[in-house]
Design a protein around this motif. Structure first.
Motif, PDB file in Angstrom:
ATOM      1  N   ALA A   1       0.672  -1.186  -0.177  1.00 53.21           N
ATOM      2  CA  ALA A   1      -0.072  -0.442  -0.029  1.00 53.21           C
ATOM      3  C   ALA A   1       0.539   1.101   0.215  1.00 53.21           C
ATOM      4  O   ALA A   1       0.726   2.409  -0.565  1.00 53.21           O
ATOM      5  N   LEU A   2       2.037   1.159   0.868  1.00 53.27           N
ATOM      6  CA  LEU A   2       3.173   2.332   0.774  1.00 53.27           C
ATOM      7  C   LEU A   2       3.304   2.326  -0.952  1.00 53.27           C
ATOM      8  O   LEU A   2       3.410   4.085  -0.735  1.00 53.27           O
ATOM      9  N   GLN A   3       3.704   2.215  -1.488  1.00 56.25           N
ATOM     10  CA  GLN A   3       4.386   1.645  -3.345  1.00 56.25           C
ATOM     11  C   GLN A   3       3.384   2.442  -3.893  1.00 56.25           C
ATOM     12  O   GLN A   3       3.632   3.023  -4.651  1.00 56.25           O
ATOM     13  N   ASN A   4       1.596   1.922  -3.162  1.00 56.14           N
ATOM     14  CA  ASN A   4       1.281   1.908  -4.086  1.00 56.14           C
ATOM     15  C   ASN A   4       1.067   3.583  -3.668  1.00 56.14           C
ATOM     16  O   ASN A   4       0.372   5.018  -4.509  1.00 56.14           O
ATOM     17  N   PHE A   5       0.659   4.010  -2.287  1.00 58.05           N
ATOM     18  CA  PHE A   5       0.337   5.603  -2.319  1.00 58.05           C
ATOM     19  C   PHE A   5       1.932   6.264  -3.246  1.00 58.05           C
ATOM     20  O   PHE A   5       1.603   7.180  -3.276  1.00 58.05           O
ATOM     21  N   LEU A   6       3.127   5.716  -2.984  1.00 62.09           N
ATOM     22  CA  LEU A   6       4.196   6.608  -3.420  1.00 62.09           C
ATOM     23  C   LEU A   6       4.072   6.573  -4.983  1.00 62.09           C
ATOM     24  O   LEU A   6       4.565   7.633  -5.544  1.00 62.09           O
ATOM     25  N   ASP A   7       3.504   5.357  -5.701  1.00 56.89           N
ATOM     26  CA  ASP A   7       3.184   5.855  -7.068  1.00 56.89           C
ATOM     27  C   ASP A   7       2.103   6.710  -7.402  1.00 56.89           C
ATOM     28  O   ASP A   7       1.829   7.747  -8.262  1.00 56.89           O
ATOM     29  N   SER A   8       1.050   6.741  -6.420  1.00 59.19           N
ATOM     30  CA  SER A   8       0.109   7.656  -6.625  1.00 59.19           C
ATOM     31  C   SER A   8      -0.051   9.495  -6.155  1.00 59.19           C
ATOM     32  O   SER A   8       0.035   9.877  -7.160  1.00 59.19           O
ATOM     33  N   LYS A   9       1.085   9.353  -6.161  1.00 59.23           N
ATOM     34  CA  LYS A   9       1.719  10.993  -5.425  1.00 59.23           C
ATOM     35  C   LYS A   9       2.620  11.425  -6.477  1.00 59.23           C
ATOM     36  O   LYS A   9       2.892  12.063  -6.790  1.00 59.23           O
TER      37      LYS A   9
END
Length: 212
Positions: free
Chosen positions: A160-168
């Motif tokens: 989820a953190l990686q997805n968050f960073l990608d979305s950022k």
């Protein structure tokens, strides 16, 4: 706007990733401990037990069954958690082995983070737990240590953190694109404004009498 909303939802949903920054030493408190009592008789009992634990550990040190550098750590832990070793009839030699192993686990929990266990220190932690299970320590406590340290949801949270960073990253790029578009729109608006002024001047000129 949709990108921003998705990122906010993801962040609120997966804020448990912050757990990864917590030291594992908090797991130690999960050991079954003596209930806190405020009456004088209970305090006397606690002091008596503390004296017994200290005496036993010092005796193991004097017999070279327990490493002296583990004395303070084990004393503090065992006074607060008297039920961690289920079989107290062990020989001093075997008990010393068990307590030294316990001390190694406690020091590991104090020094490492949850992400360490999921990464470079995973095999070390698993080996420590396997050694601990060879001694008659409280099984529920060991299961709790293993469950908390190898928290299954943490792997999902990392994703989820990686997805968050990608979305950022996507949102940042989107903002930059909007800035370029805004600059382009401002240039177009300025051009239209200039053309509008020229048209108004032309209209005014056409409305004036010719005269001499």
């Amino acid at each position: 706007m949709k990108v921003s909303s998705d990122i906010e939802d993801q962040f609120l949903k997966d804020d448990e990733i912050l757990v990864s920054k917590s030291k594992l030493c908090t797991i130690v408190s999960q050991c079954p401990s003596k209930p806190a009592q405020g009456d004088p008789s209970q305090r006397d009992e606690d002091l008596s037990y503390s004296w017994v634990v200290t005496k036993e550990l010092r005796n193991l040190v004097s017999e070279n069954y327990l490493a002296i550098e583990n004395l303070s750590l084990l004393t503090d832990f065992l006074v607060k958690n008297p039920s961690v070793l289920r079989d107290t009839s062990l020989s001093n030699r075997f008990k010393g082995y068990a307590y030294n192993c316990l001390a190694e686990l406690l020091k590991f929990l104090q020094k490492h983070y949850l992400l360490d266990v999921l990464g470079s220190s995973h095999s070390e932690f698993v080996e420590l737990l396997q050694d601990m299970r060879r001694f008659p320590f409280d099984k529920e406590w060991l299961d709790g240590v293993e469950k908390l340290a190898l928290f299954p949801g943490l792997q999902v949270s990392q994703n989820a953190l990686q997805n968050f960073l990608d979305s950022k990253h996507i949102l940042t790029q989107h903002v930059e694109d909007l800035k370029h578009q805004l600059a382009s729109f401002e240039a177009v608006l300025q051009n239209i404004t200039q053309q509008e002024a020229q048209i108004l001047e032309t209209q005014a000129a056409l409305s004036d009498p010719i005269g001499y």
